[in-house]
Design a protein around this motif. Structure first.
Motif, PDB file in Angstrom:
ATOM      1  N   PHE A 108       0.800 -21.262 -16.117  1.00 20.56           N
ATOM      2  CA  PHE A 108       0.649 -22.518 -16.506  1.00 20.56           C
ATOM      3  C   PHE A 108       0.637 -23.523 -15.157  1.00 20.56           C
ATOM      4  CE2 PHE A 108       1.709 -26.533 -18.113  1.00 20.56           C
ATOM      5  CZ  PHE A 108       0.731 -27.053 -18.775  1.00 20.56           C
ATOM      6  N   ALA A 109       2.055 -23.301 -14.657  1.00 19.24           N
ATOM      7  CA  ALA A 109       2.480 -24.351 -13.591  1.00 19.24           C
ATOM      8  C   ALA A 109       1.310 -24.404 -12.343  1.00 19.24           C
ATOM      9  CB  ALA A 109       3.940 -24.339 -13.423  1.00 19.24           C
ATOM     10  N   SER A 110       1.104 -23.019 -12.128  1.00 24.60           N
ATOM     11  CA  SER A 110       0.253 -22.971 -11.010  1.00 24.60           C
ATOM     12  C   SER A 110      -1.278 -23.528 -11.349  1.00 24.60           C
ATOM     13  CB  SER A 110       0.184 -21.298 -10.533  1.00 24.60           C
ATOM     14  OG  SER A 110       1.558 -20.806 -10.152  1.00 24.60           O
ATOM     15  N   CYS A 111      -1.602 -23.022 -12.217  1.00 24.49           N
ATOM     16  CA  CYS A 111      -3.213 -23.422 -12.784  1.00 24.49           C
ATOM     17  C   CYS A 111      -3.216 -24.964 -12.961  1.00 24.49           C
ATOM     18  CB  CYS A 111      -3.530 -22.838 -13.953  1.00 24.49           C
ATOM     19  SG  CYS A 111      -3.682 -20.844 -13.655  1.00 24.49           S
ATOM     20  N   LEU A 112      -2.067 -25.499 -13.300  1.00 23.35           N
ATOM     21  CA  LEU A 112      -2.192 -26.979 -13.644  1.00 23.35           C
ATOM     22  C   LEU A 112      -1.990 -27.655 -12.452  1.00 23.35           C
ATOM     23  CD1 LEU A 112      -1.929 -29.403 -15.894  1.00 23.35           C
ATOM     24  CD2 LEU A 112       0.708 -29.175 -15.255  1.00 23.35           C
ATOM     25  N   LEU A 113      -1.100 -27.413 -11.561  1.00 25.00           N
ATOM     26  CA  LEU A 113      -0.775 -28.053 -10.174  1.00 25.00           C
ATOM     27  C   LEU A 113      -2.025 -27.848  -9.152  1.00 25.00           C
ATOM     28  CD1 LEU A 113       2.892 -27.782  -9.842  1.00 25.00           C
ATOM     29  CD2 LEU A 113       1.683 -29.665 -10.886  1.00 25.00           C
ATOM     30  N   LEU A 114      -2.598 -26.418  -9.219  1.00 27.83           N
ATOM     31  CA  LEU A 114      -3.510 -26.052  -8.163  1.00 27.83           C
ATOM     32  C   LEU A 114      -4.819 -25.706  -8.875  1.00 27.83           C
ATOM     33  CD1 LEU A 114      -0.838 -24.268  -6.237  1.00 27.83           C
ATOM     34  CD2 LEU A 114      -2.139 -25.674  -5.028  1.00 27.83           C
ATOM     35  N   PRO A 115      -5.445 -26.650  -9.425  1.00 24.09           N
ATOM     36  CA  PRO A 115      -6.655 -26.069 -10.291  1.00 24.09           C
ATOM     37  C   PRO A 115      -7.735 -25.225  -9.588  1.00 24.09           C
ATOM     38  CG  PRO A 115      -6.844 -28.445  -9.787  1.00 24.09           C
ATOM     39  CD  PRO A 115      -5.349 -28.069  -9.433  1.00 24.09           C
ATOM     40  N   GLU A 116      -8.368 -24.390 -10.005  1.00 25.14           N
ATOM     41  CA  GLU A 116      -9.133 -23.273  -9.094  1.00 25.14           C
ATOM     42  C   GLU A 116     -10.522 -24.088  -8.618  1.00 25.14           C
ATOM     43  OE1 GLU A 116     -12.185 -19.397  -9.919  1.00 25.14           O
ATOM     44  OE2 GLU A 116     -10.825 -20.213 -11.581  1.00 25.14           O
ATOM     45  N   LYS A 117     -11.407 -25.100  -9.264  1.00 24.98           N
ATOM     46  CA  LYS A 117     -12.103 -25.764  -8.557  1.00 24.98           C
ATOM     47  C   LYS A 117     -11.756 -26.676  -7.222  1.00 24.98           C
ATOM     48  CE  LYS A 117     -14.842 -26.190 -12.717  1.00 24.98           C
ATOM     49  NZ  LYS A 117     -15.568 -27.209 -13.703  1.00 24.98           N
ATOM     50  N   GLY A 118     -10.678 -27.416  -7.631  1.00 21.01           N
ATOM     51  CA  GLY A 118      -9.869 -28.249  -6.368  1.00 21.01           C
ATOM     52  C   GLY A 118      -9.301 -27.233  -5.245  1.00 21.01           C
ATOM     53  N   VAL A 119      -8.786 -26.218  -5.539  1.00 27.60           N
ATOM     54  CA  VAL A 119      -8.330 -25.202  -4.418  1.00 27.60           C
ATOM     55  C   VAL A 119      -9.777 -24.756  -3.748  1.00 27.60           C
ATOM     56  CG1 VAL A 119      -7.357 -22.906  -4.020  1.00 27.60           C
ATOM     57  CG2 VAL A 119      -6.246 -24.269  -5.648  1.00 27.60           C
TER      58      VAL A 119
END
Length: 372
Positions: free
Chosen positions: A233-244
């Motif tokens: 959750f923390a990884s996906c929240l802070l580093l969103p796939e589209k943004g990455v």
């Protein structure tokens, strides 16, 4: 018997180590256990080692209350009494002020419990950005501490929980507490998001406390599913796939890196700084997105440490912009509102409020000036 006597006697450090760390002679510590009065310099030294406020050490000792029992139940039988009591002391101080609990976001009404899978963690993180970050799936969420404090009215606090403790979360009497130990800022942001996951998906009916020892990106104990979910959750929240994806492309364009080339430390150090997390968290996220092979995050991290000393030194050598500062409000506005009201009603002094909430007097004065 004062708390001072009790916590010196029961500290997991033991008398010898407590004496060494505090500079207070062993013979003197034994006298303090027996009830002798302590000098201020002794109180200050012991307070610093035990991470307990002086005002707390001077109180009369009382048996554990229900919140301390809750914390101890989750933490384990070998809990350091000072860690448990420090947490309990802060919670009870907030409850004493009785801020308006109706202002706290009732997340349980809109967030339903799901199984601890990566897919569910990703979906919950996406939902959080949709609801509380205006559907933004590109920009950094370094404003998370302020968002949780003053939009959801969770009580977010930077507070030392011990050298091997990263954070804690609790739901007590309709209040939500998220505690983060003071560490490297990139680590603190991830810890906060990790604790948020516990609140959103692992809360139980009634009061509860969840304590995290040192958070591992790859937990191996019996809490694997719960901790793995919180990490995801923390990884996906802070580093969103589209943004990455968009940011990596931007870095590659800037450095003229072949779009077909394997992901390297250059892109990841930029990614970590931009999104306000550590290199290891950014690399781990790239691995879960299949941008790195399995185990690639660890291998790359070790290689950078060997070649450059640390990922931060590598980032500096590339001239990467520093992370945005991580700002943790001293206390949520709804808590400060109640504090100011109590001061104006002359029920508490400003010094007493500052002591109860472990915040500077200036934070209360600044809030008072803003609300008039």
């Amino acid at each position: 018997m004062k708390n001072l006597s009790h916590y010196i006697h029961n500290s997991t450090l033991g008398i010898d180590l407590l004496s060494k760390k505090s500079g207070v002679a062993k013979k003197r510590l034994i006298e303090l256990i027996e009830g002798f009065e302590a000098a201020y310099n002794e109180l200050s030294a012991i307070s610093n080692v035990l991470n307990l406020p002086i005002s707390f050490l001077l109180k009369e000792y009382k048996q554990e209350n229900q919140y301390e029992v809750l914390f101890r139940k989750q933490y384990g039988a070998a809990a350091d009494v000072s860690v448990v009591s420090n947490f309990d002391f802060f919670v009870n101080n907030v409850l004493e002020l009785q801020p308006d609990a109706s202002k706290v976001e009732k997340f349980s009404a809109i967030v339903k419990h799901v199984e601890n899978t990566f897919v569910n963690a990703d979906a919950l993180a996406s939902f959080f950005r949709d609801v509380y970050f205006d559907g933004n799936h590109f920009d950094p969420l370094t404003s998370l501490p302020e968002l949780l404090s003053n939009k959801l009215n969770f009580i977010v606090k930077v507070k030392e929980l011990g050298p091997n403790a990263d954070g804690a979360s609790a739901s007590i009497k309709d209040y939500v507490f998220l505690i983060v130990s003071p560490r490297f800022e990139g680590r603190m942001l991830f810890t906060l998001a990790h604790e948020l996951a516990h609140v959103l998906n692992h809360h139980e009916q009634g009061d509860y406390v969840y304590f995290d020892k040192k958070i591992s990106l790859r937990p191996k104990d019996d809490k694997f599913k719960i901790e793995g979910f919180a990490n995801a959750f923390a990884s996906c929240l802070l580093l969103p796939e589209k943004g990455v994806a968009k940011f990596i492309q931007k870095v590659r364009d800037s450095f003229h890196i072949d779009p077909q080339a394997r992901l390297s430390d250059v892109e990841i150090v930029h990614l970590a700084r931009f999104y306000g997390v550590s290199f290891d968290v950014a690399a781990f996220r790239c691995e879960t997105l299949s941008l790195l092979p399995k185990g690639g995050a660890y291998t790359l991290s070790q290689k950078i440490k060997e070649d450059f000393g640390s990922p931060e030194k590598r980032a500096d050598s590339l001239g990467v912009a520093p992370r945005d500062p991580l700002y943790f409000p001293a206390a949520p506005n709804f808590v400060l509102d109640k504090a100011v009201s109590l001061i104006e009603e002359e029920k508490y002094s400003i010094g007493k409020i500052a002591d109860l909430l472990s915040i500077p007097v200036n934070a209360i004065l600044d809030h008072h000036s803003k609300i008039g």
